[in-house]
Design a protein around this motif. Structure first.
Motif, short mmCIF file in Angstrom:
data_model
loop_
_atom_site.label_atom_id
_atom_site.label_comp_id
_atom_site.label_asym_id
_atom_site.label_seq_id
_atom_site.Cartn_x
_atom_site.Cartn_y
_atom_site.Cartn_z
N PHE A 119 45.17 22.12 55.09
CA PHE A 119 45.86 23.05 54.19
C PHE A 119 44.99 23.33 52.97
N ASN A 120 44.45 22.29 52.35
CA ASN A 120 43.60 22.47 51.17
C ASN A 120 42.32 23.23 51.52
N CYS A 121 41.75 22.91 52.68
CA CYS A 121 40.54 23.57 53.12
C CYS A 121 40.77 25.08 53.31
N LEU A 122 41.88 25.43 53.94
CA LEU A 122 42.20 26.84 54.16
C LEU A 122 42.49 27.56 52.84
N CYS A 123 43.23 26.91 51.96
CA CYS A 123 43.54 27.54 50.67
C CYS A 123 42.27 27.79 49.86
N ASP A 124 41.39 26.82 49.82
CA ASP A 124 40.13 26.99 49.08
C ASP A 124 39.31 28.13 49.65
N ARG A 125 39.24 28.20 50.97
CA ARG A 125 38.46 29.26 51.62
C ARG A 125 39.08 30.63 51.37
N LEU A 126 40.40 30.70 51.40
CA LEU A 126 41.08 31.98 51.15
C LEU A 126 40.83 32.46 49.73
N VAL A 127 40.93 31.56 48.76
CA VAL A 127 40.67 31.94 47.37
C VAL A 127 39.26 32.48 47.23
N THR A 128 38.30 31.78 47.80
CA THR A 128 36.91 32.21 47.71
C THR A 128 36.70 33.55 48.41
N TYR A 129 37.31 33.72 49.57
CA TYR A 129 37.17 34.99 50.29
C TYR A 129 37.72 36.16 49.47
N TYR A 130 38.88 35.99 48.89
CA TYR A 130 39.48 37.09 48.11
C TYR A 130 38.60 37.43 46.90
N LEU A 131 38.03 36.41 46.27
CA LEU A 131 37.14 36.68 45.13
C LEU A 131 35.93 37.51 45.58
N TYR A 132 35.27 37.07 46.65
CA TYR A 132 34.10 37.80 47.15
C TYR A 132 34.48 39.19 47.63
N ALA A 133 35.61 39.29 48.31
CA ALA A 133 36.02 40.58 48.87
C ALA A 133 36.30 41.60 47.77
N MET A 134 36.96 41.18 46.71
CA MET A 134 37.25 42.12 45.63
C MET A 134 35.99 42.54 44.89
N LEU A 135 35.04 41.63 44.76
CA LEU A 135 33.75 42.01 44.18
C LEU A 135 33.04 43.01 45.09
N ALA A 136 33.12 42.79 46.40
CA ALA A 136 32.49 43.71 47.35
C ALA A 136 33.14 45.08 47.31
N ILE A 137 34.45 45.12 47.11
CA ILE A 137 35.16 46.41 46.98
C ILE A 137 34.68 47.14 45.73
N ARG A 138 34.56 46.44 44.64
CA ARG A 138 34.10 47.07 43.39
C ARG A 138 32.68 47.61 43.54
N GLU A 139 31.85 46.90 44.31
CA GLU A 139 30.46 47.33 44.51
C GLU A 139 30.33 48.41 45.58
N GLU A 145 45.65 47.84 45.03
CA GLU A 145 44.81 47.89 46.23
C GLU A 145 43.51 47.11 46.03
N PHE A 146 43.63 46.00 45.31
CA PHE A 146 42.54 45.04 45.09
C PHE A 146 41.34 45.65 44.37
N LYS A 147 41.58 46.67 43.58
CA LYS A 147 40.51 47.27 42.78
C LYS A 147 40.54 46.63 41.40
N ILE A 148 39.45 45.99 41.04
CA ILE A 148 39.41 45.18 39.82
C ILE A 148 38.64 45.88 38.70
N SER A 149 38.93 45.47 37.47
CA SER A 149 38.24 46.00 36.30
C SER A 149 36.90 45.29 36.12
N TRP A 150 36.10 45.80 35.20
CA TRP A 150 34.81 45.15 34.95
C TRP A 150 34.99 43.78 34.33
N LEU A 151 36.11 43.59 33.57
CA LEU A 151 36.39 42.28 33.00
C LEU A 151 36.70 41.26 34.09
N ALA A 152 37.50 41.70 35.06
CA ALA A 152 37.81 40.82 36.19
C ALA A 152 36.56 40.55 37.01
#
Length: 241
Positions: A164-184, A225-232
């Motif tokens: 459970f912890n392993c999956l949660c950690d991976r999901l958090v990291t994936y969402y962070l990377y994915a939103m950065l990739a969307i912004r880029e 729609e997971f579009k983040i600001s420059w501050l985020a």
């Protein structure tokens, strides 16, 4: 010589291979022309170690000998160390046919375990794999989430907590990377939206992700729609290092 530990190295290329350095270890690397699934299948088919570590990041040996000493005498299905796990090779051989990548190989292996042993050893040092989570890497993550939803009630308590912890950690990291990739502009928002919609079916993980994603209000990001600001963006990059 008895092989105690097989190290299946998905992350190091031909120019970054380590020598075994320790007796009782075998290293298996990709041949350069095979996909990850084919490589994992080949590697675990031929693995001779009592336990196997599946790595998806570049590494260097730190202090492996204490881990070797433990697994030589241990009978647990998995041994946890700082930064990863060693799983009984027989366990991994039984799940590798269903794996998509190194992460899903490890987690499906954990699901098949009955018990674990925790240690504080640091057998490896890892190089941070920046940008490792893209839309191309989601199949294994979603597979693990769906499998967890189906079998979580049958998992032993320690195995449940670890996975459970392993999956949660991976999901958090994936969402962070994915939103950065969307912004880029490297990932379209609909890809993450689709993934998020599928994850909602695994409601335990879906709700845990929202609670553990402490860097912003995840529901507000969904509404945008997971579009983040420059501050985020700046905050997320700092989190990921």
């Amino acid at each position: 010589m008895k092989i105690l530990l097989t190290v299946v190295v998905c992350g190091n290329g031909a120019d970054g291979r380590s020598a075994p350095l320790y007796d009782g270890i075998e290293l298996i690397y990709p041949d350069g022309g095979e996909g990850v699934k084919d490589f994992l299948s080949r590697a675990l088919k031929t693995a001779r170690g009592k336990y196997t570590v599946v790595l998806d990041a570049k590494f260097l040996f730190a202090d492996v000998q204490p881990l070797l000493n433990i697994i030589d005498k241990n009978t647990a299905d998995m041994v946890c160390f700082n930064g990863g796990i060693a799983l009984k090779t027989a366990v991994l051989k039984n799940v590798v046919k269903d794996c998509e990548d190194a992460f899903s190989c490890r987690v499906l292996g954990v699901f098949a375990c009955k018990n674990l042993l925790k240690t504080d050893y640091n057998p490896f040092t890892f190089e941070k794999a920046a940008g490792a989570f893209t839309d191309e890497n989601t199949a294994g993550l979603l597979l693990c989430a769906e499998t967890f939803g189906k079998i979580k009630a049958k998992l032993p308590k320690e195995i449940y907590t670890y996975s459970f912890n392993c999956l949660c950690d991976r999901l958090v990291t994936y969402y962070l990377y994915a939103m950065l990739a969307i912004r880029e502009g490297k990932l379209t928002a609909d890809k993450l939206i689709a993934f998020d919609g599928k994850l909602k079916a695994e409601i335990v993980l879906y709700l845990a992700l929202e609670k553990r994603f402490t860097y912003a209000k995840l529901q507000k990001l969904r509404n945008k729609e997971f579009k983040i600001s420059w501050l985020a963006e700046r905050k997320f990059r700092k989190v990921l290092g």
